[in-house]
Design a protein around this motif. Structure first.
Motif, mmCIF file in Angstrom:
data_model
loop_
_atom_site.group_PDB
_atom_site.id
_atom_site.type_symbol
_atom_site.label_atom_id
_atom_site.label_comp_id
_atom_site.label_asym_id
_atom_site.label_seq_id
_atom_site.Cartn_x
_atom_site.Cartn_y
_atom_site.Cartn_z
ATOM 1 N N SER A 142 54.476 12.051 -42.186
ATOM 2 C CA SER A 142 53.088 11.726 -42.257
ATOM 3 C C SER A 142 52.730 10.383 -41.770
ATOM 4 O O SER A 142 53.168 9.455 -42.165
ATOM 5 C CB SER A 142 52.513 11.750 -43.690
ATOM 6 N N ARG A 150 42.070 12.347 -39.032
ATOM 7 C CA ARG A 150 42.406 13.644 -38.993
ATOM 8 C C ARG A 150 41.480 14.679 -38.785
ATOM 9 O O ARG A 150 41.973 15.900 -37.950
ATOM 10 C CB ARG A 150 42.720 14.019 -40.800
ATOM 11 N N SER A 155 45.666 17.555 -38.080
ATOM 12 C CA SER A 155 46.703 17.101 -38.650
ATOM 13 C C SER A 155 47.845 18.246 -38.435
ATOM 14 O O SER A 155 47.888 19.325 -38.983
ATOM 15 C CB SER A 155 46.357 17.074 -40.224
ATOM 16 N N SER A 157 50.949 18.141 -39.783
ATOM 17 C CA SER A 157 51.569 18.391 -41.181
ATOM 18 C C SER A 157 50.612 19.492 -41.849
ATOM 19 O O SER A 157 51.381 20.377 -42.532
ATOM 20 C CB SER A 157 51.766 17.121 -41.657
ATOM 21 N N ASN A 158 49.185 19.332 -41.891
ATOM 22 C CA ASN A 158 48.541 20.440 -42.329
ATOM 23 C C ASN A 158 48.525 21.851 -42.054
ATOM 24 O O ASN A 158 48.560 22.483 -42.670
ATOM 25 C CB ASN A 158 46.937 19.804 -42.329
ATOM 26 N N VAL A 170 56.350 17.140 -46.600
ATOM 27 C CA VAL A 170 55.831 16.301 -45.682
ATOM 28 C C VAL A 170 56.158 14.752 -46.573
ATOM 29 O O VAL A 170 55.658 14.396 -47.686
ATOM 30 C CB VAL A 170 54.178 16.091 -45.690
ATOM 31 N N LYS A 172 55.996 10.472 -46.724
ATOM 32 C CA LYS A 172 55.100 9.612 -46.587
ATOM 33 C C LYS A 172 56.176 8.318 -46.322
ATOM 34 O O LYS A 172 56.913 8.427 -47.329
ATOM 35 C CB LYS A 172 54.084 9.269 -47.452
ATOM 36 N N GLN A 178 47.884 6.911 -47.916
ATOM 37 C CA GLN A 178 47.196 8.230 -47.868
ATOM 38 C C GLN A 178 47.712 8.956 -49.096
ATOM 39 O O GLN A 178 48.725 8.935 -49.594
ATOM 40 C CB GLN A 178 47.656 8.762 -46.601
#
Length: 178
Positions: A142, A150, A155, A157-158, A170, A172, A178
């Motif tokens: 991330s 975003r 995003s 990853s989204n 995902v 971090k 976040q």
């Protein structure tokens, strides 16, 4: 798909599990790779299971012809030579990213490492590579963008969480808000 030794592997290889790890030039993606090796691969070893194959996926954006404003205001398109030079630079950058990721994997000598570098939007490349590889899991970092970034950039990853057909983890980096 290219194996670290240079061979080609299909999704129906003998490895019982396949983990796709999205890598780019960011420290976040390298942290996600390290996390995957430390947690997913080590968990397989602790369970006396064969280690999963790790598929390193890198998406490189193709150079796009764009309108460059000239001094006189008329503007011009970039020449094919400039476009080819940009493409060579992107290929070189992709090689650097994959080499760095492979070097991180050397700490786990029993893990089979494969690479997949494709041109295109990272969202589509990652989801497509996961499907082609028959991935059991996708691991990605991330970047820690805020709401506004975003919203403007989207995003990756989204998108992958919602569109990949396998679980997506995902990761971090420690210390991100976040």
């Amino acid at each position: 798909m290219e194996v670290a030794g240079g061979g080609v592997v299909s999704a129906s290889s003998s490895s019982p599990r396949r983990v796709v790890v999205a890598v780019d030039e960011s420290e976040e993606s390298m942290h996600a790779l390290s996390w995957c090796l430390s947690n997913v691969v080590s968990a397989a070893k602790a369970a006396a299971a064969p280690p999963p194959a790790v598929v390193l996926v890198h998406a490189r954006s193709p150079p796009r012809p764009f309108y460059y404003p000239a001094v006189d205001g008329a503007g011009c398109l970039l020449t094919q030579q400039v476009m080819d030079s940009m493409d060579q630079y992107m290929a070189s950058a992709a090689d650097t990213v994959v080499t760095k990721a492979k070097s991180i994997c050397t700490a786990f000598p029993n893990v089979r490492v494969e690479t997949c570098v494709e041109k295109g939007d990272p969202r589509d490349v990652i989801c497509g590579a996961a499907e082609k590889a028959g991935a059991d899991m996708v691991v990605m970092g991330s970047h820690g963008y805020g709401f506004l970034q975003r919203a403007l950039l989207g995003s990756v990853s989204n998108h992958c969480v919602h569109n990949c057909k396998c679980p997506v983890v995902v990761v971090k980096r420690p210390g991100t808000k976040q």
